[in-house]
Design an enzyme around this catalytic site. Structure first.
Site, PDB file in Angstrom:
ATOM      1  N   HIS A   2       0.840  -1.199   0.000  1.00 13.80           N
ATOM      2  CA  HIS A   2       0.000   0.000   0.000  1.00 13.80           C
ATOM      3  C   HIS A   2       0.869   1.240   0.000  1.00 13.80           C
ATOM      4  O   HIS A   2       0.422   2.325   0.356  1.00 13.80           O
ATOM      5  CB  HIS A   2      -0.899   0.032   1.238  1.00 13.80           C
ATOM      6  CG  HIS A   2      -1.565  -1.254   1.540  1.00 13.80           C
ATOM      7  ND1 HIS A   2      -1.085  -2.131   2.473  1.00 13.80           N
ATOM      8  CD2 HIS A   2      -2.664  -1.824   1.004  1.00 13.80           C
ATOM      9  CE1 HIS A   2      -1.873  -3.201   2.520  1.00 13.80           C
ATOM     10  NE2 HIS A   2      -2.833  -3.046   1.636  1.00 13.80           N
ATOM     11  N   HIS A  32      -5.622   7.673   4.967  1.00 15.14           N
ATOM     12  CA  HIS A  32      -6.473   8.135   6.062  1.00 15.14           C
ATOM     13  C   HIS A  32      -7.605   9.029   5.560  1.00 15.14           C
ATOM     14  O   HIS A  32      -8.753   8.897   5.988  1.00 15.14           O
ATOM     15  CB  HIS A  32      -5.631   8.870   7.111  1.00 15.14           C
ATOM     16  CG  HIS A  32      -6.421   9.258   8.334  1.00 15.14           C
ATOM     17  ND1 HIS A  32      -6.884   8.327   9.235  1.00 15.14           N
ATOM     18  CD2 HIS A  32      -6.853  10.469   8.783  1.00 15.14           C
ATOM     19  CE1 HIS A  32      -7.565   8.957  10.198  1.00 15.14           C
ATOM     20  NE2 HIS A  32      -7.552  10.248   9.943  1.00 15.14           N
TER      21      HIS A  32
END
Lengths: 583, 583
Positions: A217, A407
């Site tokens: 990621h 996020h």
């Protein structure tokens, strides 16, 4: 980059639908993921795997005979929620317990752990196992912190075959532990991927450079070097893996190993074969006998350019499990007889719901006062979704300093879903407690990741404190926030000073409790606590993260506030605005 | 882009080595490609497929039970040479004849055709079949000109299963014809690929645009549109294919079809699933029942971003063949019992040589005069390799105007290999004829493509004319060039005015013959002919290509000379320089 999608927010769901439509022979969709087309035979342990979308064939492509009984499928690069995992595991359960298996990421650990608790509460015997094969993500002395990458496959497979052989749950778990302890991976990357709907890559690698140990990621690697030749890449991969043998392997010579050379997406087959040519030669020189090598795309990150090598050091038992046949959408090996007919339900298994979300029941009865308060809750959740939307890019940038940069995306998905669920529940006449509880489930479901689980917990704690009967007063709200603060620490394992949202949540809860104890009305008390939160978030820039997120080089974030702390502070401020307008 | 390689010139060979090393269970390497690990059963027709490298799993990944008996593997994006195909087919032959199958590209048609002639000369009954499924590459009225893309798979598979059922060669061919006639594909692309060692993409698609019908080597498409959503892409693919049904299919409703949604390399699995979701819905609305869909990477172009949809309209027989099991490195379906042991050679099959090139025998005896002339030949071939190297990029650019842009790459590979082979033969004391013959084989082997076959023919014709005994005089050289000119027309099927190298070769041969007939010495005669060639090459800029290359929009090349004509003219000039220095 990812080019073909419709609504980016629907990408993971639509991909799962298309996947299931193309593979009816192997799988059927259930809420939260897929299970095998044929029911788990009664008395067989069910191996349920899972993780985020964007890594195909991990995880849905590995469901079928000889491999997983089911897969919980999260949003793009985000853990499935505990509810999804719980649903898939119930559908896969064959009466002999469930082993939940996943890569070792904080969000997955959280959600699979929560799901295990719920399954246990249902009376289903459950164990969990996190694969942690990426040796670049933490030292050998901290191997429990390592990420899971392409080593997922041999570890999942070993456990699944053991389950099909009829072993009881704890022995299946021991097989997983043995396979996990003998599986090591190491990877390199050349470019990042652009997620559906994003206008720039999630992460980048400089032109003509190689990131050593970069995560799937975009988690930071351990170094950067010039682009290697294929043979140099092979030497780096093999050389690094041969330096860290399992404890009970003295030397490579004479050993047998499963080898997986995995392409991350746009390092293509012919390149992999050129690299494998040298990998095979080097392992041969070291005296290692390669058993059933796999060269291809087993764990991807959209079109990320990268490659990893996985070795599972085999003993006789692990070799038997590695060589066993398998028949899944993306991984087929050896010969299995004709598949069981899809409608052959074994007795005693739980019928699986269809893939459409289970319809929410009508909300429980609520007092007029609580229904009125629910309107304020809704306004607050609307303010949350708006402030998160406005700051999503900024949150992503802050998070990318030392984390995976998702996020902002996760918070946007979660807060939007929470607002939608709250609106619906409010429309059905729900009280404040139920509105918050449904918003909590929606946030955790759609956001995935660690922050999804934690925000789900925050909203659920608040909902429980407010309930559906009484008009919520300042004290009750403060109690809910205090309970949320405790629950987040319990669940996430972080304490004040670890550079997480806890650094904001604890002083916020304390300030709110103190202000309401002084007798201040909610809006004024919240205002004061929000000021505390803002200051506490800014102060996280001076902190070094101490533990718990398995992110190498998280110390790079010194000078930058923690993303989760920052978003929490923004949200407390936005909620204050909504309270002002609504009173 | 392609990042992992060693020497770019060795890429295809090294990839094949690594592929074979990783898949010993299925294949073994032979000169020119791979065959099944187990010998073709005696009395079974062998289906031998092939094409260029860079398209994995096409072609080597499709060798195994239920699919091909062997695959000839060319250089990157270049046809295998006739010698390679001949070698693989001999190794795969089980005594009942060979069906050669390949995509419909000029280079493949040429080389497989030549190989078929050589096999027939060996007494092996041989048929050829070119898959032509890409409906964007020519109109329905010119379907024989269409390119072969992902439709290769169902057509190869149908024929191979028919062969395994024991059908004789001509009936296997009829099955291929039936499957080919009912298979149609259509594709879109978003970006090109960069070949190993190249510093810019072979072709490009403008940012946020989609090329409709672009070929897998960058052959021009039929239009350009804005980047679609996944659903729009599905509608374009399905809508276009439903507009051109096979002759014996009146309407889609009630039909059954095999569907392949193929990713070209960096359109990844989840994107394909999102598109497939709508493809399945649209075909369902049209009343088409999809049988055993495949969604994944079946024919790639390195990391090219693109997707194609293939439909094979099934009758009962084709459905049986499509559903039959298969077990190959990249394509596995259904259940086959345990594989035959790899060393179970059926009686009567030809033992296959190892993958290393067969050692050249010592050259036949040659006169001193011919060996002396061989030094001049060597100097000329060195000049050819140098001039091609200097102009390779320019040749690629010219070729890219209406073609696939690989002319420079192919000519460089061919001329370099020819020089190397000639040097070796000369070192062994070969005469001029043998030096040219070996250079011819090396050029055709390593260059691949149409130009490789034609240049092999040119050098071979010259070698035959010069022989190894007499000192070559001007007349003999002119005769060789005249024979080369005739052979190239015969083989390539092009005539003067078609905008090919023939537009230069014919006037060059004529001018050389005329000048030597006047009694001019070779160098002077060659000088005059080379001037003719230069003028003729320039004049091709005014021509419209008339036929034979199956390139849509080849008319775009008006105003640009033909790349093959241009390179031939450059070479005649370079050879003159070498003759001057050597006399």
């Amino acid at each position: 980059m990812t080019r073909l999608f419709n609504d980016p927010a629907a990408f993971a769901d639509e991909a799962l639908e298309g996947f299931a439509a193309a593979h009816r022979r192997w799988v059927r969709p259930v809420t939260g993921g897929v299970v095998r087309a044929a029911a788990t035979p009664a008395g067989q342990v069910a191996v349920v795997i899972g993780g985020g979308s964007g890594h195909y064939p991990a995880f849905s492509g590995l469901v079928g005979r000889g491999l997983a009984h089911g897969a919980a499928v999260g949003n793009v690069f985000a853990s499935p929620s505990a509810r999804q995992i719980h649903s898939v595991a119930r559908a896969a359960h064959g009466g002999a317990g469930v082993l939940l298996m996943y890569g070792n990421y904080a969000g997955d650990v959280l959600h699979f752990g929560q799901a295990a608790e719920r399954l246990a509460a249902d009376g289903i015997d459950t164990r969990t196992f996190a694969v942690a094969d990426d040796i670049s993500s933490a030292g050998a002395d901290e191997s429990a912190k390592r990420r899971g990458i392409a080593g997922d496959l041999p570890v999942f497979k070993a456990a699944a075959v053991a389950a099909e052989q009829g072993l009881p749950l704890d022995e299946v778990l021991r097989v997983a532990e043995r396979a996990g302890a003998r599986t090591r991976s190491f990877g390199i990357a050349f470019s990042g991927c652009t997620l559906p709907g994003a206008d720039h890559p999630l992460f980048t690698v400089p032109e003509a450079r190689m990131a050593v140990g970069l995560g799937i990621h975009g988690e930071p690697g351990i170094g950067e070097e010039a682009l290697p030749t294929a043979d140099e890449a092979a030497r780096l991969l093999v050389g690094t893996l041969l330096k860290e043998l399992p404890e009970d392997v003295a030397a490579p010579a004479g050993q047998r190993a499963a080898a997986i050379l995995n392409g991350l997406g746009s390092v293509k087959y012919e390149e992999l074969f050129v690299v494998y040519r040298e990998v095979a030669a080097l392992l041969g020189e070291a005296g290692v006998e390669i058993v059933d090598p796999e060269v291809g795309e087993l764990v991807t990150s959209f079109d990320m350019a990268g490659v990893s090598l996985t070795l599972t050091w085999l003993d006789d038992r692990l070799e038997e499990l590695w060589q066993a046949p398998a028949d899944t959408p993306a991984y087929r090996k050896g010969a299995l007889d004709a598949p069981d007919p899809a409608d052959d339900r074994a007795p005693g298994t739980v019928p699986a719901p269809h893939s459409a979300d289970v319809q929410e029941a009508a909300p429980p009865p609520a007092s007029d006062a609580s229904r009125e308060a629910a309107a304020t809750v809704l306004a607050a959740l609307d303010a949350v979704a708006r402030v998160v939307g406005t700051h999503a890019d900024e949150l992503g940038r802050i998070d990318a300093v030392a984390g995976d940069g998702d996020h902002g995306i996760g918070m946007r998905r979660g807060s939007t879903a929470a607002r939608r669920a709250a609106t619906e529940a409010h429309g059905l006449g729900a009280g404040a407690g139920t509105v918050l509880a449904r918003a909590a489930d929606a946030w955790a479901d759609k956001a995935g990741g660690t922050s999804g689980a934690l925000w789900g917990t925050i909203l659920r704690s608040l909902g429980t404190a407010l309930g559906d009967r009484d008009a919520p007063d300042a004290r009750r709200v403060a109690d809910g926030v205090t309970e949320a603060s405790a629950a987040v620490r319990r669940l996430g394992g972080a304490e004040v000073g670890d550079k997480t949202m806890v650094d904001v949540l604890v002083p916020f809860a304390d300030a709110l409790a103190a202000a309401t104890a002084e007798g201040l009305p909610l809006t004024a008390a919240w205002d004061r606590a929000a000021a505390t939160a803002t200051a506490a978030a800014a102060a996280t820039a001076d902190l070094l993260p101490r533990r718990g997120r398995a992110r190498p080089h998280a110390e790079k974030s010194l000078g930058t506030p923690d993303a989760g702390a920052h978003s929490l502070a923004l949200i407390t401020r936005a909620v204050h605005g909504a309270l002002l307008e609504h009173h």
